[in-house]
Scaffold this motif. Structure first.
Motif, short mmCIF file in Angstrom:
data_model
loop_
_atom_site.label_atom_id
_atom_site.label_comp_id
_atom_site.label_asym_id
_atom_site.label_seq_id
_atom_site.Cartn_x
_atom_site.Cartn_y
_atom_site.Cartn_z
N LEU A 273 0.83 -1.20 0.00
CA LEU A 273 0.00 0.00 0.00
C LEU A 273 0.87 1.25 0.00
CD1 LEU A 273 -2.81 1.29 0.20
CD2 LEU A 273 -2.66 1.06 2.69
N LEU A 274 1.96 1.23 0.76
CA LEU A 274 2.89 2.35 0.79
C LEU A 274 3.47 2.61 -0.59
CD1 LEU A 274 4.67 4.44 2.28
CD2 LEU A 274 6.22 2.57 2.86
N ALA A 275 3.87 1.55 -1.30
CA ALA A 275 4.42 1.71 -2.64
C ALA A 275 3.36 2.23 -3.61
CB ALA A 275 4.97 0.37 -3.13
N ALA A 276 2.12 1.75 -3.46
CA ALA A 276 1.05 2.19 -4.35
C ALA A 276 0.72 3.66 -4.14
CB ALA A 276 -0.21 1.34 -4.10
N VAL A 277 0.71 4.09 -2.89
CA VAL A 277 0.43 5.50 -2.59
C VAL A 277 1.56 6.38 -3.10
CG1 VAL A 277 0.15 7.20 -0.75
CG2 VAL A 277 -1.04 5.00 -0.62
N ALA A 278 2.81 5.92 -2.92
CA ALA A 278 3.96 6.69 -3.41
C ALA A 278 3.92 6.82 -4.93
CB ALA A 278 5.25 6.01 -2.96
#
Length: 227
Positions: A117-122
């Protein structure tokens, strides 16, 4: 200043109360000599510190960062609920087979899904792409939360079962409040970079907390053998 004074007074009052003798104490301090209770309380505390905090910052990201209204933001949480329900129904059976490691698996599942999720938001991924990630995250929640109480209580002496159950509930409430306080500091200190950046900082905190669950549960003793 009054906040810190209140903390100091609360600690002093708790210590003074604990040192008094009671004929029928609500919680027998001997309870905390059992490793199952200490490990269980810390595990439950860590889990709760991540739950309320996660829903708070995800709601803010959905509405302030992605421009969704309240209904749309609520619908985004649907995959989490679906994953949680499915895993909660499966967790008791898995706990009977794998014991405490089911909780660890739940924590690790959450850590991985939060990292994705962190990578997707970034990468500013479309909100629809988050659906499978959120479903897996919900499954991790169900695997971790559903067996905690039963797993801990199965390792506690029967005379302490009632007090241990009450202490676990208290740890859950304290963890929720503490998690909100910490995530607020993390989120708002990073808010100058934008809501998405603040959300990413919050996710890093949540990943650390979920990894702590997997580590703390290893401290639980093995289940008592059936008589």
């Amino acid at each position: 200043m009054w906040t810190w004074v209140s903390f100091a007074l609360a600690a002093a009052l708790l210590l003074a109360y604990a040192q008094r003798r009671h004929d029928a104490p609500l919680i027998d301090l001997a309870l905390f000599r059992e490793r199952a209770v200490t490990a269980g309380l810390l595990t439950n505390l860590a889990f709760s510190m991540g739950m309320a905090a996660y829903f708070l910052i995800f709601t803010m990201y959905s509405q302030e960062g992605r421009g969704l209204d309240a209904l749309q933001a609520g619908l985004v949480f649907t995959p989490i609920g679906a994953g949680y329900l499915a895993a909660s129904l499966l967790a008791p059976r898995l706990a009977g087979r794998f014991g405490r490691q089911v909780i660890a698996i739940g924590g690790l599942t959450r850590a991985v899904s939060l990292a994705v999720l962190l990578a997707a938001v970034a990468g500013n991924a479309p909100i629809g792409w988050l659906v499978p990630v959120l479903a897996v995250d919900g499954a991790g929640m169900g695997l971790a939360l559903a067996p905690i109480t039963a797993t801990v209580l199965s390792r506690v002496a029967p005379r302490h079962a009632g007090s241990a159950a009450g202490a676990l509930t208290t740890a859950q409430q304290v963890g929720g409040a503490l998690g909100i306080g910490i995530i607020g500091i993390v989120f708002y200190n990073a808010l100058s970079g934008g809501v998405a950046v603040a959300f990413q900082h919050g996710l890093v905190y949540l990943i650390v907390v979920t990894l702590a669950i997997a580590a703390l549960v290893q401290w639980l003793p093995r289940a008592r053998a059936a008589a």
